[in-house]
Design an enzyme around this catalytic site. Structure first.
Site, short mmCIF file in Angstrom:
data_model
loop_
_atom_site.label_atom_id
_atom_site.label_comp_id
_atom_site.label_asym_id
_atom_site.label_seq_id
_atom_site.Cartn_x
_atom_site.Cartn_y
_atom_site.Cartn_z
N ASN A 148 0.83 -1.20 0.00
CA ASN A 148 0.00 0.00 0.00
C ASN A 148 0.87 1.26 0.00
O ASN A 148 2.01 1.21 0.42
CB ASN A 148 -0.90 0.00 1.24
CG ASN A 148 -2.08 -0.94 1.08
OD1 ASN A 148 -2.63 -1.07 0.00
ND2 ASN A 148 -2.47 -1.59 2.17
N CYS A 169 -5.46 -7.03 -3.44
CA CYS A 169 -5.97 -6.71 -2.11
C CYS A 169 -7.04 -7.74 -1.78
O CYS A 169 -7.51 -8.46 -2.66
CB CYS A 169 -6.55 -5.29 -2.12
SG CYS A 169 -7.24 -4.71 -0.56
N HIS A 170 -7.43 -7.84 -0.51
CA HIS A 170 -8.51 -8.76 -0.15
C HIS A 170 -9.79 -8.01 0.24
O HIS A 170 -10.72 -8.61 0.78
CB HIS A 170 -8.08 -9.69 0.98
CG HIS A 170 -7.42 -8.98 2.13
ND1 HIS A 170 -6.13 -9.21 2.50
CD2 HIS A 170 -7.88 -8.02 2.96
CE1 HIS A 170 -5.82 -8.44 3.52
NE2 HIS A 170 -6.87 -7.72 3.83
N HIS A 199 -9.91 0.10 -2.36
CA HIS A 199 -10.52 0.56 -1.12
C HIS A 199 -11.65 1.55 -1.36
O HIS A 199 -12.28 2.02 -0.41
CB HIS A 199 -9.49 1.19 -0.16
CG HIS A 199 -8.57 0.19 0.45
ND1 HIS A 199 -7.59 0.54 1.36
CD2 HIS A 199 -8.45 -1.15 0.30
CE1 HIS A 199 -6.91 -0.53 1.74
NE2 HIS A 199 -7.43 -1.57 1.11
#
Length: 434
Positions: A148, A169-170, A199
């Protein structure tokens, strides 16, 4: 057999998870796993963990560990990057404490906001250096980036180098499972399409057996379902903007200008905003590290059951190697995939993976309101990426001035002063900005 290199392998728990995912595929069980980290102690622990994983799965990969990045990258087929530049101390603490002096509060500060900007500016040069080595030593390898700020970093890699890369990403997987629980339907039966940026991706389709589940979800939210209390920011955004999105409430709260405002402690209390949450997590992890390290290094300490995680990395490698297709959510450069976001921005979209690699799927237009919110994040990404190239302070200032949370709470003069103080405090962790 493919050579799979981990850069930042000292992130021991994550390395263990990804190695376990990879080695559970029979076609990848004899892979060469090259572990690299700049911290010899963490690297040793990661190597022992990798051997424990292999033994637990009864497979025999070739595992090597080195502090020599070029040796680890040489003839690699896949490179998994999990680095964090500057660590908790000094850099994460700086990212929180200096803005706090100006009245700017943050929750996580690793993706957007002034914390995300500074984290990106100190990480991009290291990532570009890794990619320059890859261009020389393994030019055809895929880079799977987990570092990140995801969109800022992955976008910079794809804009500034020739390396094939995808950011992973999860967040999407986690939100999908959470929505299935909220709606009371099996996860595997809840069909969805998400799109946006990391995000800040939105579930623009949510269906169960062909039925649109948004009316049901909105009804539950309006009725005050218990799950709303566990995720107050994202469900408030759903109420106001019509769609569900974001990685978590603590993340979303600092990506938009509505929840963290100077002098409005009532909003922080009403929406349960966990100010300084990432700092508390880091402290807990650091306090637990000594005992974890002891267990990791003890070759007689059992590793426990190895279960497949929801991380996409192993699926990508498996599909590239075997040609068996899969769909993942990846961060790639927009090339008319989302038609109402700018081309060249780093977007998170569904991607088809097979022997041709990771290929973004065309989503088309996002709902206008979702695209508009996402664009306020993209502005910061693009400006931070520009600053990483120009090395001009004025571009750092502009990135911060465009950030929704920063602009809501500080004047332009305060933003300039804060950025100058942050640049000085980071010292050699940042390149020189003129």
């Amino acid at each position: 057999m493919p050579k799979i290199t981990f850069i930042g392998a000292g992130s021991c728990v994550f390395t263990k998870t990804l190695v376990g995912d990879i080695l559970q595929f029979p076609e990848l069980a004899d892979s060469e796993i090259a572990l690299m980290d700049i911290d010899p102690d963490r690297l040793e622990a990661a190597e022992i963990l990798a051997h424990k994983v292999a033994e637990a799965l009864n497979v025999k990969p070739k595992i090597i560990a080195t502090t020599d990045r070029r040796a680890a990258l040489d003839v690699a087929n896949y490179v998994i990057c999990t680095i964090q530049v500057g660590g908790y101390e000094p850099c994460t603490v700086i990212d929180f404490e200096i803005p706090k002096k100006y009245g700017l509060k943050q929750t996580i500060a690793d993706t957007l906001g002034i914390g995300g900007i500074m984290r990106g500016l100190r990480t991009i040069p290291v990532l570009i250096s890794i990619c320059r080595d890859m261009e020389e030593l393994c030019p055809d390898a895929w880079l799977l980036n987990y570092s990140n700020p995801m969109a800022i970093n992955t976008g910079a890699i794809l804009q500034q180098t020739k390396i094939k890369a995808v950011g992973l990403c999860h967040g999407i997987q986690g939100a999908h499972g959470w929505l299935a629980r909220c709606l009371g339907v099996p996860r595997e039966e809840l069909a969805f399409i998400a799109a946006g940026t990391n995000h800040c991706a939105w579930f623009i389709k949510l269906e169960h057996k062909g039925e649109d589940m948004y009316p049901r979800l909105r009804q539950l939210v309006e009725e005050g379902a218990e799950f709303v209390k566990q995720d107050p920011v994202r469900f408030e955004m759903l109420r106001r903007f019509g769609y569900y999105g974001g990685e978590s409430s603590e993340h979303m709260a600092e990506y938009v200008p509505y929840f963290i405002r100077k002098g409005r402690e009532d909003l922080i209390e009403r929406f349960s905003i966990p100010i300084d949450e990432y700092i508390r997590r880091c402290i807990r992890q650091n306090e637990a590290w000594d005992e974890q390290y002891r267990k990791f290094k003890d070759r007689n300490e059992p590793i426990g059951e190895i279960r497949r995680s929801s991380e996409y990395g192993s699926y990508i490698i498996h599909s590239c190697e075997t040609g068996e297709p899969c769909v993942v959510y990846g961060n790639v450069l927009n090339r008319n995939h989302i038609t109402n976001l700018p081309n060249g921005a780093c977007v998170e979209i569904p991607c088809l993976v097979d022997r041709n690699g990771v290929q973004g799927v065309v989503v088309g237009d996002m709902p206008v309101q979702c695209a508009a919110i996402t664009m306020t994040n993209v502005n910061v990404h693009l400006m931070t990426q520009k600053a990483s190239v120009t090395r001009k302070r004025e571009d750092v200032y502009r990135a911060a001035m465009l950030d929704p949370l920063t602009a809501t709470n500080l004047t332009m003069d305060e933003i300039v002063a804060m950025c100058d103080e942050l640049i000085e405090a980071h010292g050699d962790y940042l390149p020189k900005f003129e």
